[in-house]
Structure formats: structure tokens, C-alpha cells
Scaffold this motif. Structure first.
Motif, mmCIF file in Angstrom:
data_model
loop_
_atom_site.group_PDB
_atom_site.id
_atom_site.type_symbol
_atom_site.label_atom_id
_atom_site.label_comp_id
_atom_site.label_asym_id
_atom_site.label_seq_id
_atom_site.Cartn_x
_atom_site.Cartn_y
_atom_site.Cartn_z
ATOM 1 N N ILE A 183 0.692 -1.159 -0.073
ATOM 2 C CA ILE A 183 0.001 -0.042 0.011
ATOM 3 C C ILE A 183 0.833 1.293 -0.289
ATOM 4 N N TRP A 184 1.928 1.204 0.926
ATOM 5 C CA TRP A 184 2.938 2.330 0.993
ATOM 6 C C TRP A 184 3.723 2.656 -0.520
ATOM 7 N N ILE A 185 4.007 1.612 -1.240
ATOM 8 C CA ILE A 185 4.843 1.848 -2.330
ATOM 9 C C ILE A 185 3.653 2.340 -3.336
ATOM 10 N N LEU A 186 2.565 1.989 -3.730
ATOM 11 C CA LEU A 186 1.431 2.574 -4.669
ATOM 12 C C LEU A 186 1.055 4.224 -3.984
ATOM 13 N N LYS A 187 0.807 4.126 -2.747
ATOM 14 C CA LYS A 187 0.537 5.556 -2.315
ATOM 15 C C LYS A 187 1.346 6.699 -2.684
ATOM 16 N N ASP A 188 2.663 6.240 -2.264
ATOM 17 C CA ASP A 188 4.140 7.191 -2.599
ATOM 18 C C ASP A 188 3.835 7.566 -3.958
ATOM 19 N N LEU A 189 3.851 6.429 -4.649
ATOM 20 C CA LEU A 189 3.736 6.568 -6.210
ATOM 21 C C LEU A 189 2.912 7.652 -6.905
ATOM 22 N N GLY A 190 1.643 7.523 -6.077
ATOM 23 C CA GLY A 190 0.657 8.657 -6.444
ATOM 24 C C GLY A 190 0.743 9.923 -5.941
ATOM 25 N N ARG A 191 1.417 9.858 -4.664
ATOM 26 C CA ARG A 191 1.793 11.325 -4.133
ATOM 27 C C ARG A 191 2.775 11.791 -5.219
ATOM 28 N N TRP A 192 3.777 11.151 -5.425
ATOM 29 C CA TRP A 192 4.909 11.479 -6.455
ATOM 30 C C TRP A 192 4.450 12.036 -7.897
ATOM 31 N N GLU A 193 3.480 11.398 -8.154
ATOM 32 C CA GLU A 193 2.897 11.731 -9.763
ATOM 33 C C GLU A 193 1.759 13.075 -9.308
ATOM 34 N N LYS A 194 1.275 13.341 -8.321
ATOM 35 C CA LYS A 194 0.685 14.606 -7.819
ATOM 36 C C LYS A 194 1.559 15.660 -7.883
ATOM 37 N N ARG A 195 2.681 15.554 -7.199
ATOM 38 C CA ARG A 195 3.739 16.710 -7.339
ATOM 39 C C ARG A 195 4.234 16.915 -8.663
ATOM 40 N N MET A 196 4.399 15.824 -9.352
ATOM 41 C CA MET A 196 5.008 16.294 -10.759
ATOM 42 C C MET A 196 3.774 17.112 -11.554
ATOM 43 N N ALA A 197 2.762 16.553 -11.470
ATOM 44 C CA ALA A 197 1.289 17.387 -12.043
ATOM 45 C C ALA A 197 1.355 18.722 -11.596
ATOM 46 N N LYS A 198 1.501 18.905 -10.250
ATOM 47 C CA LYS A 198 1.601 20.442 -9.680
ATOM 48 C C LYS A 198 2.521 21.282 -10.120
ATOM 49 N N SER A 199 3.862 20.490 -10.293
ATOM 50 C CA SER A 199 5.104 21.242 -10.805
ATOM 51 C C SER A 199 4.622 21.532 -12.460
ATOM 52 N N ARG A 200 4.189 20.825 -13.088
ATOM 53 C CA ARG A 200 3.690 21.028 -14.434
ATOM 54 C C ARG A 200 2.827 22.215 -14.566
ATOM 55 N N ILE A 201 1.824 22.390 -14.004
ATOM 56 C CA ILE A 201 0.961 23.442 -13.615
ATOM 57 C C ILE A 201 1.816 24.655 -13.348
ATOM 58 N N LYS A 202 2.407 24.434 -12.320
ATOM 59 C CA LYS A 202 3.200 25.967 -12.020
ATOM 60 C C LYS A 202 4.146 26.335 -13.191
ATOM 61 N N ARG A 203 4.730 25.531 -13.878
ATOM 62 C CA ARG A 203 5.537 25.937 -14.932
ATOM 63 C C ARG A 203 4.515 26.088 -16.312
ATOM 64 N N GLN A 204 3.511 25.666 -16.220
ATOM 65 C CA GLN A 204 2.638 25.666 -17.378
ATOM 66 C C GLN A 204 2.944 25.129 -18.865
ATOM 67 N N LYS A 205 3.418 23.738 -18.533
ATOM 68 C CA LYS A 205 4.182 23.044 -19.355
ATOM 69 C C LYS A 205 3.252 21.156 -19.288
ATOM 70 N N ASP A 206 3.414 20.750 -20.433
ATOM 71 C CA ASP A 206 2.779 19.364 -20.207
ATOM 72 C C ASP A 206 3.694 18.509 -20.041
ATOM 73 N N VAL A 207 3.479 17.203 -20.113
ATOM 74 C CA VAL A 207 4.305 16.163 -19.828
ATOM 75 C C VAL A 207 5.437 16.051 -20.819
ATOM 76 N N ASN A 208 5.253 16.568 -21.817
ATOM 77 C CA ASN A 208 6.387 16.593 -23.023
ATOM 78 C C ASN A 208 7.300 17.723 -22.912
ATOM 79 N N ASN A 209 7.032 18.576 -21.884
ATOM 80 C CA ASN A 209 7.771 20.002 -21.671
ATOM 81 C C ASN A 209 7.267 21.060 -22.338
ATOM 82 N N LYS A 210 6.229 20.782 -23.215
ATOM 83 C CA LYS A 210 5.674 22.052 -24.005
ATOM 84 C C LYS A 210 4.843 22.799 -23.338
#
Length: 375
Positions: A183-210
Motif C-alpha cells: 500500500i505504501w509503495i503505490l500511495k507514495d507513487l500516487g503522491r509523487w505523480e501529484k507533485r509532478m502534475a502540480k509542478s507542470r501546472i506551475k511551469r505551465q508545461k505538459d508532460v512533454n515539456n511543451k
């Protein structure tokens, strides 16, 4: 995930449920014929693809309809209500109105046929166990971002799948870990993905850095606060991670932005939304500045002093002279064209969620190693 229905099946089931107290369910059947396929090829993001538009003729047969006990107009109203709510793009595809044929059996019963055309997209997503191949290729994914529609809403999920031979040993070791660690493995993976998504929105760039495609009006940042309520849920005995929003409407909006979509809107729905948000308009209030500008652009004129000639009034003059209701009526008359009852809105894809497979795999392996070494 529940089995998806095509429109004819859904409409038939809706009729069966609505009049089951008057007509036996096995007396209501449906079938389709005269189907045609129109090539499409529209990309839906995440490697999704609309391969074709499927047009077909549907027939709903109702045997021994009790027309004396149940007003046939109720049946017809049910059909039209369903079409209004669930098939709003009929005008765009120029699909005709339903046709009804009635054969009276006696003074109490009649057989009813309802015929109508439907248009539905055939959509595909990469699937390791799928039966269709494009260009002879099948993608053996270990992790994929899936988006499916449920009751005309979209849900997002990250599915972890240990099927690659290269990852077999790692997968077996992971499944042998205690439930709490999985459960911790997957929960932490989900929290990591959430941080990545928040960083993209802050930079206004998508998953391909466009950069995100900008708004048509204004330059305010996009998707602000979108992932604040994003939550990871671990399911299926800690073998499945679902990353979604508790609020279904927010999940639907996020999916539209992440995937990109062509949405059909209509005038009635727009009016209802605006009334809910701003209240009933005051038609006796002064006309708005936007209305005044539109009137000037359309060439609205007023009589000059002493009735001589025609003058083009200023925006301020129009705001003082006309009410909201009067301005709206004049604008409709000057445009000389019937107002659109429905239209298509193309939402550009701004993929903020769904990191690259290699990056997610690396993070997953890191979590697994950390969980195995953790006491």
C-alpha cells in the motif's frame, strides 16, 4: 469497469425501465441495420484514437403496447427526453427525427415500431491484451494511463500491471511483501505523480515539456488548483493505484483538459448554467457595454435631431437609451440569422497528468527497493 453500452441499447433499457409496470420487459426489443463506417483518425491523447464514426439505423419494437392504459404520448416523450439528454449532437451530424409506425391489434393493444439513426465514435486505447493492432504493433505496457467514460463522466486511473518478462522477478518480490508495504509503495507513487502534475501546472508545461496552449481570451495561468484535491487510492489487494478526484465533476473537467475533447453544448444548457450562476436577468436594467458595442458593429442607427437623418449613437448613449431586453431583441433582428441552438467546442489537450512510463517505472522500482530494505 462496467460494460459500455451503445446508444440504442441504452435507450432501449431506459424505455424498459420507465414503462416496465405497463409492458413486460421481454416485449420490448431493439436491433440495428444499415450500418456504415466513416474513417476518422482524431487523436484523443494518451495514444487514444477515434478510428471511425459508426452510423447505423436503430429499430425499437414494442409488442402489445396497452394504448388504453398508457398514453402513447408518454412513450414518445420518453424517447425525446432521452435524445435531448444523451444524444445532443444529432443536429451536427444531421440525424433525422424518430419515425413511428403503429399497428393496432385490438381496442386495447398495438404493436409500435420506433426507428431512428445514431452516430457513435469507435475509440481505441492501447491495451496489452487488446485484439486490434495498428500498423502491426502492440504496445506491451507495464504502466498505462487509462481514461474511461462512465455515465457520460470521465474518470482517470493509473493501472500497475506486472506482465513484462523483464519485470517478472521484481513483480514477484513485490507481491511477496506485506500488504502494508505494498500500500505504501503505490500511495507514495500516487503522491509523487501529484507533485509532478502540480509542478507542470506551475511551469505551465505538459508532460512533454511543451507550453500549454493559451486561452483564447486573457493571459491568466491555466489549471490553477486543479490537482489540489487529487487523491491516490490503492485497490485490488494493493495491486491497483487509482489517481482521481473525490468530486466527479472536478474529475470530469480535469479529464477534458488532460485528454482534449470536442464538446457539444446547446443554448438551453448555457442559459440554465448562467441563471444558476448569476440569477434571472433583469431585462429592464440598462443594456450592457458589450451589447452597445455589438449594436454599433451591426450598424444600429437612431434619428437625428428634429427627425433629420440618421446618427450612429455612442456606447454611453446606447447604455442610457436602451434596456437589456430591448438591446437583445434589436441585436437578434439586426443579425438576420437564426441563433445557433447547439455548437461544438474543441478543447485543446493540456496533458498535466501522466508521467512517462520509464520515469514512473524508475520511481516504482525505487519505492519497491526502499520498502524491501525498510524494517
Amino acid at each position: 469497469m462496467a460494460e459500455l453500452q451503445h446508444k440504442l441499447q441504452h435507450l432501449t433499457q431506459f424505455i424498459q425501465t420507465s414503462i416496465s409496470s405497463k409492458v413486460m420487459v421481454n416485449k420490448i426489443t431493439s436491433y440495428q441495420d444499415a450500418a456504415t463506417l466513416q474513417a476518422d483518425g482524431e487523436e484523443r491523447g494518451n495514444d487514444g484514437l477515434v478510428v471511425a464514426q459508426w452510423r447505423y439505423h436503430g429499430v425499437i419494437s414494442i409488442e402489445e403496447f396497452p394504448h388504453r392504459k398508457l398514453d402513447p404520448r408518454v412513450l414518445f416523450a420518453l424517447v425525446m427526453c432521452w435524445l435531448t439528454e444523451h444524444d445532443t449532437s444529432r443536429d451536427i451530424y444531421e440525424l433525422g427525427d424518430p419515425e413511428v409506425e403503429v399497428e393496432v391489434l385490438d381496442h386495447e393493444k398495438a404493436d409500435v415500431l420506433i426507428e431512428l439513426d445514431f452516430m457513435e465514435p469507435i475509440e481505441m486505447l492501447p491495451d496489452p491484451e487488446g485484439l486490434c493492432c495498428i500498423s502491426g504493433n502492440v504496445t506491451p505496457w507495464q504502466l498505462c494511463l487509462l481514461m474511461w467514460r462512465k455515465n457520460l463522466r470521465w474518470t482517470m486511473a493509473l493501472v500497475i500491471d506486472f506482465k513484462s518478462p523483464q519485470e517478472l522477478e521484481q513483480a514477484v518480490a513485490t507481491l511477496a511483501l506485506p500488504l502494508k508495504k505494498r500500500i505504501w509503495i503505490l500511495k507514495d507513487l500516487g503522491r509523487w505523480e501529484k507533485r509532478m502534475a502540480k509542478s507542470r501546472i506551475k511551469r505551465q508545461k505538459d508532460v512533454n515539456n511543451k507550453p500549454f496552449e493559451k486561452r483564447k481570451q486573457g493571459d491568466a495561468p491555466l489549471l490553477q488548483g486543479m490537482v489540489d484535491k487529487l487523491e491516490p487510492y490503492v485497490k485490488n489487494n494493493a495491486t491497483l493505484l487509482e489517481l482521481t478526484w473525490p468530486n466527479k465533476r472536478q474529475a470530469s473537467i480535469a479529464a477534458i483538459h488532460n485528454e482534449g475533447a470536442s464538446l457539444v453544448d446547446n443554448a438551453n444548457a448555457l442559459i440554465q448554467r448562467e441563471r444558476k450562476q448569476f440569477g434571472e436577468p433583469d431585462y429592464s436594467a440598462p443594456c450592457t457595454k458589450a451589447q452597445a458595442i455589438t449594436l454599433r458593429r451591426l450598424g444600429y442607427r437612431i434619428r437625428g435631431r428634429k427627425g433629420k437623418g440618421w446618427n450612429k449613437p455612442s456606447v454611453r448613449n446606447l447604455e442610457k437609451r436602451l434596456t437589456l431586453g430591448q438591446a437583445g431583441l434589436i441585436i437578434r433582428i439586426l443579425r438576420k440569422s437564426k441563433a445557433k441552438q447547439s455548437w461544438v467546442m474543441k478543447m485543446p489537450q493540456r496533458q498535466f497528468l501522466g508521467s512517462k512510463v520509464d520515469k514512473v517505472r524508475d520511481r516504482l522500482i525505487r519505492n519497491i527497493e526502499k520498502a524491501r530494505n525498510k524494517k
